[in-house]
Motif scaffolding. Sequence first.
Motif, mmCIF file in Angstrom:
data_model
loop_
_atom_site.group_PDB
_atom_site.id
_atom_site.type_symbol
_atom_site.label_atom_id
_atom_site.label_comp_id
_atom_site.label_asym_id
_atom_site.label_seq_id
_atom_site.Cartn_x
_atom_site.Cartn_y
_atom_site.Cartn_z
ATOM 1 N N PRO A 299 0.813 -1.228 0.000
ATOM 2 C CA PRO A 299 0.000 0.000 0.000
ATOM 3 C C PRO A 299 0.843 1.274 0.000
ATOM 4 C CG PRO A 299 -0.851 -1.582 1.590
ATOM 5 C CD PRO A 299 0.466 -2.114 1.120
ATOM 6 N N VAL A 300 1.982 1.237 0.694
ATOM 7 C CA VAL A 300 2.849 2.415 0.740
ATOM 8 C C VAL A 300 3.495 2.661 -0.617
ATOM 9 C CG1 VAL A 300 4.862 3.452 1.857
ATOM 10 C CG2 VAL A 300 3.256 2.098 3.207
ATOM 11 N N LEU A 301 3.896 1.586 -1.301
ATOM 12 C CA LEU A 301 4.441 1.746 -2.650
ATOM 13 C C LEU A 301 3.410 2.376 -3.583
ATOM 14 C CD1 LEU A 301 6.337 -1.653 -3.155
ATOM 15 C CD2 LEU A 301 7.354 0.594 -2.748
ATOM 16 N N MET A 302 2.165 1.997 -3.437
ATOM 17 C CA MET A 302 1.111 2.554 -4.293
ATOM 18 C C MET A 302 0.880 4.032 -3.989
ATOM 19 S SD MET A 302 -1.497 -0.724 -4.247
ATOM 20 C CE MET A 302 -2.743 0.102 -5.226
ATOM 21 N N ILE A 303 0.957 4.407 -2.718
ATOM 22 C CA ILE A 303 0.844 5.822 -2.352
ATOM 23 C C ILE A 303 1.965 6.618 -3.004
ATOM 24 C CG2 ILE A 303 1.036 7.459 -0.430
ATOM 25 C CD1 ILE A 303 -0.351 5.350 1.326
ATOM 26 N N VAL A 309 2.631 10.980 -9.583
ATOM 27 C CA VAL A 309 1.666 11.453 -10.578
ATOM 28 C C VAL A 309 1.227 12.879 -10.262
ATOM 29 C CG1 VAL A 309 -0.633 11.101 -11.558
ATOM 30 C CG2 VAL A 309 0.847 9.134 -11.088
ATOM 31 N N ILE A 310 0.916 13.139 -9.001
ATOM 32 C CA ILE A 310 0.454 14.464 -8.598
ATOM 33 C C ILE A 310 1.552 15.502 -8.805
ATOM 34 C CG2 ILE A 310 -0.293 15.864 -6.628
ATOM 35 C CD1 ILE A 310 -1.637 13.290 -5.537
ATOM 36 N N ALA A 311 2.795 15.181 -8.417
ATOM 37 C CA ALA A 311 3.903 16.132 -8.548
ATOM 38 C C ALA A 311 4.148 16.485 -10.012
ATOM 39 C CB ALA A 311 5.165 15.565 -7.923
ATOM 40 N N ALA A 312 4.290 15.472 -10.861
ATOM 41 C CA ALA A 312 4.587 15.720 -12.270
ATOM 42 C C ALA A 312 3.406 16.380 -12.980
ATOM 43 C CB ALA A 312 4.957 14.418 -12.963
ATOM 44 N N THR A 400 2.853 2.813 -13.246
ATOM 45 C CA THR A 400 3.476 2.179 -12.080
ATOM 46 C C THR A 400 2.424 1.766 -11.059
ATOM 47 O OG1 THR A 400 5.467 3.526 -12.370
ATOM 48 C CG2 THR A 400 5.157 2.489 -10.221
ATOM 49 N N TRP A 401 1.499 2.666 -10.778
ATOM 50 C CA TRP A 401 0.435 2.360 -9.817
ATOM 51 C C TRP A 401 -0.380 1.156 -10.284
ATOM 52 C CZ3 TRP A 401 -4.775 1.723 -9.732
ATOM 53 C CH2 TRP A 401 -5.388 1.726 -8.468
ATOM 54 N N LEU A 402 -0.663 1.102 -11.568
ATOM 55 C CA LEU A 402 -1.469 0.005 -12.114
ATOM 56 C C LEU A 402 -0.743 -1.330 -11.962
ATOM 57 C CD1 LEU A 402 -4.159 -0.521 -13.596
ATOM 58 C CD2 LEU A 402 -2.893 -0.347 -15.752
ATOM 59 N N ILE A 403 0.557 -1.364 -12.249
ATOM 60 C CA ILE A 403 1.344 -2.596 -12.098
ATOM 61 C C ILE A 403 1.384 -3.025 -10.637
ATOM 62 C CG2 ILE A 403 3.676 -3.564 -12.259
ATOM 63 C CD1 ILE A 403 2.272 -3.380 -14.941
ATOM 64 N N LEU A 404 1.585 -2.073 -9.738
ATOM 65 C CA LEU A 404 1.596 -2.398 -8.313
ATOM 66 C C LEU A 404 0.262 -3.000 -7.880
ATOM 67 C CD1 LEU A 404 3.395 0.790 -6.947
ATOM 68 C CD2 LEU A 404 4.280 -1.550 -6.799
ATOM 69 N N PHE A 405 -0.821 -2.404 -8.336
ATOM 70 C CA PHE A 405 -2.154 -2.843 -7.930
ATOM 71 C C PHE A 405 -2.490 -4.231 -8.479
ATOM 72 C CE2 PHE A 405 -6.763 -3.037 -8.816
ATOM 73 C CZ PHE A 405 -7.238 -2.950 -7.518
ATOM 74 N N LEU A 406 -2.109 -4.496 -9.721
ATOM 75 C CA LEU A 406 -2.524 -5.730 -10.374
ATOM 76 C C LEU A 406 -1.585 -6.910 -10.140
ATOM 77 C CD1 LEU A 406 -3.718 -4.381 -13.856
ATOM 78 C CD2 LEU A 406 -5.146 -5.099 -11.935
ATOM 79 N N PHE A 407 -0.293 -6.672 -10.038
ATOM 80 C CA PHE A 407 0.657 -7.779 -10.131
ATOM 81 C C PHE A 407 1.639 -7.949 -8.970
ATOM 82 C CE2 PHE A 407 -0.248 -6.499 -14.608
ATOM 83 C CZ PHE A 407 -0.957 -7.648 -14.980
ATOM 84 N N VAL A 408 1.983 -6.863 -8.295
ATOM 85 C CA VAL A 408 3.052 -6.967 -7.293
ATOM 86 C C VAL A 408 2.533 -7.602 -6.017
ATOM 87 C CG1 VAL A 408 4.673 -5.683 -5.847
ATOM 88 C CG2 VAL A 408 4.364 -5.050 -8.247
#
Length: 433
Positions: A299-303, A309-312, A400-408
Motif C-alpha cells: 500500500p505504501v508503494l502505491m501511495i 503522478v500528482i507532482a509531475a 506504475t500504480w497500475l502494475i503495483l495494484f494488479l501484479f506486485v
Amino acid sequence: MAQENLLQKSLRFNTIVNLIDGGFFGFALGLASFSTVIPLFIANFTDSAAWIGLVPAIHAVGWQFPQLLTARWVSRMKRFKPFVLFMTVQERLPFLGLALLAWWSPAIDNRLTLTIAFSLLIWQGVGGGLTANAWQNFIGKIIPYNLRATFFGAQSAAANLLGGIGAILAGFLLERLDFPTNFMVCFLLASGMMVVSWVFLSLSREPDHPIDSQPDNQKVFWQKVLVIIRKDRPFRWFIISRILFQFATMAAAFYTVYAVKVLGMGEVAAGVMTSILFIVQVVSNMAFGWLADRKGRLPVLMIGALCSVIAAGAAWLAPDYNWFYAIMIFAGMASSVFWTIGIAVSLEFGTEQERPTYVGLANTLIAPSAILAPLLGGWLADWVSYRLTFLVSALFGLLTWLILFLFVRIPQKAPLPAALAYSADPPLETRNQ
C-alpha cells in the motif's frame, strides 16, 4: 548464540550511531544536492538539459549497477563493516574534488571542467554502488527485519532533516558569495560532513556470522541468478514496478532548473524549495516506514506512485514558480517511498544466504532505467519543452500504480525477536502484502 546476544545488546547503540551517520550524510547531500546544487553548478558550463539531467542519473545508476556484481563477494563475508568502511570513502572523497574543481574552474576551459566534474560524479556514484550491497546487508544484519522499514524511515528522516538545513545554507551561500567561491564552500562543507558521518558509521558493532562452507563458484552463482529471475514471479514484478517508478520520478531532476531558468525563481527561493523537499521527506520517511512495518509495504508503494503522478502533473500545469513549493511536497513523498521502502522490500525476498543476490538484482536490474529516464526527460525538454517531460513522467506514474495494484505481491515474514533476526530464516505467512 554469542552473535545473537551481541546483536540484541547492541541494537540500541547500533541504531543511534547509524541514525547519526545517516543524518550527517544527509547534511552533506543538502549542501551538495544532486537535484539542485550540483545541477546548478553544471549549468554554469552548459545549457544542455540532457547534461544537467545526467547529474542525478549518474548518482543513481552508480549506486545501483554494481550491486549484483558484488553480490557473490558480499555473500562470502563474515563481517560486512570493514568492507563498507573502506569502500564508502570512494563515495565521499569526490566532494572534496568538486570543491577544488569549483575553485579552479574560472581558469579551466568549460569542456575540461565538465569532463572533470562528470568524472568525479562517476567516481562518487560507483563508490556508492560498490558500498551499497554490503551496507544494506550490514543493516539487515544489525536491525531486525520487522523494524527495518521503520529504521530506514528514521535514518532517512534524520538525513533529510539535516539535509534541509544544509539546503537552506547552500541557498544563502550560492546567493551571497560570488562564483565560484559559493560552490567551493558548499562542496567543502559537504566533505566535512561526510567525515563526521564516516566516524559514526565506524562505531557500529557487528559480530561475525556463519557463511556457506562451500560457496558457489562463479558459474553456479550466475545460474542461480537466472533461476531467480525466471521462477520468482513476485520478485520479477517488483523489479518491473521499480523500473517504471524511475520514469515516473524522472521529472524531479528538472523541477529546480525549470523553476529557476524558465519561471524566474531566485536562488534563495530555490534553496528554500529544496529545504521543503528535505523537510517533507523527514516526515514522510518516518511515517511511511512506520506504516510499511505495520500495514504492509505494497500500500505504501502505491501511495508513492500516486504522489509522483500528482507532482509531475502539477508541474505540467504550473503557471508560475509558486506552485513548485507544493510540487516538492509530493515529489518528496514519492522519493521517500521509492528509496526507503524500496530498500526495505528488497531485503524481504529469499533466504539470508540469498539476500545479497536479491539485493543486487533489485538494484542492478533497474540501473539502466536510472540513466535512461533522465536522458529521456532531458531529451524531451531540449527538443520540445520541460512541460512535456512532466506530462510523460505523470503517465509513467499512473502505469506504475497500475502494475503495483494488479501484479506486485510482497512476501510478509512473521516477527521474530531482534536477536534472531539475522541468525534464522523465519517462516513466511501464507498471505502477501
